[in-house]
Design a protein around this motif. Structure first.
Motif, mmCIF file in Angstrom:
data_model
loop_
_atom_site.group_PDB
_atom_site.id
_atom_site.type_symbol
_atom_site.label_atom_id
_atom_site.label_comp_id
_atom_site.label_asym_id
_atom_site.label_seq_id
_atom_site.Cartn_x
_atom_site.Cartn_y
_atom_site.Cartn_z
ATOM 1 N N LEU A 36 0.845 -1.188 0.000
ATOM 2 C CA LEU A 36 0.000 0.000 0.000
ATOM 3 C C LEU A 36 0.879 1.235 0.000
ATOM 4 C CD1 LEU A 36 -2.582 -0.912 2.807
ATOM 5 C CD2 LEU A 36 -2.983 -0.984 0.342
ATOM 6 N N ASP A 56 -5.977 1.298 -7.720
ATOM 7 C CA ASP A 56 -6.874 0.603 -6.786
ATOM 8 C C ASP A 56 -6.889 1.333 -5.442
ATOM 9 O OD1 ASP A 56 -8.445 -1.201 -5.463
ATOM 10 O OD2 ASP A 56 -6.940 -2.804 -5.405
ATOM 11 N N VAL A 58 -8.122 1.611 -2.019
ATOM 12 C CA VAL A 58 -8.787 0.714 -1.071
ATOM 13 C C VAL A 58 -9.310 1.445 0.154
ATOM 14 C CG1 VAL A 58 -7.503 -1.302 -1.852
ATOM 15 C CG2 VAL A 58 -6.582 0.092 0.015
ATOM 16 N N SER A 66 -16.896 4.582 -0.969
ATOM 17 C CA SER A 66 -16.469 3.192 -1.090
ATOM 18 C C SER A 66 -15.147 3.073 -1.842
ATOM 19 C CB SER A 66 -17.530 2.380 -1.837
ATOM 20 O OG SER A 66 -18.762 2.395 -1.146
ATOM 21 N N PRO A 67 -14.355 2.044 -1.535
ATOM 22 C CA PRO A 67 -13.153 1.769 -2.335
ATOM 23 C C PRO A 67 -13.529 1.592 -3.803
ATOM 24 C CG PRO A 67 -13.167 0.436 -0.337
ATOM 25 C CD PRO A 67 -14.523 1.088 -0.433
ATOM 26 N N GLN A 68 -12.589 1.934 -4.679
ATOM 27 C CA GLN A 68 -12.905 1.868 -6.099
ATOM 28 C C GLN A 68 -11.613 1.775 -6.902
ATOM 29 O OE1 GLN A 68 -15.899 4.679 -7.233
ATOM 30 N NE2 GLN A 68 -15.559 4.447 -9.425
ATOM 31 N N ARG A 69 -11.724 1.228 -8.100
ATOM 32 C CA ARG A 69 -10.604 1.170 -9.037
ATOM 33 C C ARG A 69 -10.845 2.207 -10.133
ATOM 34 N NH1 ARG A 69 -7.827 -3.868 -8.362
ATOM 35 N NH2 ARG A 69 -6.870 -3.570 -10.412
ATOM 36 N N SER A 85 -3.644 0.371 -3.186
ATOM 37 C CA SER A 85 -3.027 -0.944 -3.251
ATOM 38 C C SER A 85 -2.329 -1.123 -4.595
ATOM 39 C CB SER A 85 -4.094 -2.033 -3.076
ATOM 40 O OG SER A 85 -3.524 -3.313 -3.204
#
Length: 283
Positions: A36, A56, A58, A66-69, A85
């Motif tokens: 990370l 990414d 996280v 919310s986490p997202q790519r 990440s």
């Protein structure tokens, strides 16, 4: 074992973009262990186009998001870290965008993106998706930066913050975060309350917090690039902190860790572009 590689190449954008894009930074990291890294508060908005793997995120700066790519991530200013990440290899182009350019490129004040990360294409549509798509198939940093010039040049418009807000932002940055809100208000001709309200609406944070972020960024970069014999206390004094404890408290608040913990990270960050081995500049 794969040999580690850390490459950075920087370049200035075309003149039409320079009022709000300070530089491009191409980066390629390979051979590092998965882990990370922290996306840290800065005087720049986060604007990064990944090449290859998605970015990414996280843990967002706002825990409610919310986490997202992301293929091409755009974020407003922030006062807390994001966690990204990675699998050990990373490549992309970071665009050092000042919040003064948000209106010109995206048709909105930077304050609308405060503490928020979005996919560029969700903001500007097909042109944003084009930037990411063309960078995936373009070889060489000079050609990649030319793609950024071409696509961002088509986005650029004439909208800009009020002159008083531009002056206030540029003064905070030029002073390394050591200007007082009273002096900003006096020189802008606005009351402190009116300045704080308009500044927050435009950039997402108050002048006082902006000064903390700018001062933190300077201290972080100085700690990263100073020789080992330069102490944290000495950096604190140069950067306008009362003492080392004051600096450490700001790092915990803004980076989520102490200076020592931040410096101990294994993976270099695009926010700490080195001026030495592995870095070059295209003019």
């Amino acid at each position: 074992m794969v040999e580690r590689c850390a490459e950075w190449v920087s370049a200035a954008p075309v003149p039409a973009l320079r009022p709000f894009v300070e530089s491009y930074c191409g980066y390629r990291l390979a051979g590092f262990p998965p882990g990370l890294h922290r996306g840290l508060p800065s005087r720049h908005m986060t604007f990064i186009a990944g090449i290859g793997d998605d970015i990414d995120v996280v843990a967002q700066t706002d825990p409610a998001q919310s986490p997202q790519r992301y293929g091409c991530v755009l974020s407003g200013l922030q006062a807390s870290p994001a966690l990204i990440s990675h699998g050990g290899d990373q490549e992309g182009v970071a665009i050092e965008l000042t919040p003064l350019g948000s209106r010109a490129l995206f048709g909105m004040p930077a304050g609308e993106l405060w503490n928020l990360s979005v996919e560029l294409g969700d903001v500007v549509g097909a042109t944003g998706r084009e930037l990411w798509e063309r960078l995936q198939t373009t070889v060489g940093w000079e050609a990649r930066f030319a793609v950024c010039d071409a696509v961002l040049g088509r986005l650029a418009g004439d909208d800009a913050p009020a002159p008083e807000l531009r002056f206030a932002w540029e003064t905070v940055v030029a002073s390394h975060g050591e200007v007082s809100v009273r002096d900003l208000a006096d020189e802008s001709g606005w009351s402190r309350q009116h300045l704080a309200r308009r500044f927050r609406g435009e950039f997402g944070l108050t002048p006082k917090l902006a000064a903390r972020v700018v001062r933190f960024e300077r201290a972080r970069q100085m700690l990263r690039h100073s020789p080992p014999f330069v102490s944290i206390a000495e950096v604190a004094a140069v950067c306008g902190y009362y003492d080392q404890s004051h600096l450490t408290r700001d790092f915990v608040a803004l980076a989520g860790c102490t200076p020592t913990e931040l410096l101990a990270g294994d993976v270099p960050s695009v926010q700490d572009t080195p001026g030495g081995t592995g870095a070059s500049s295209l003019v």
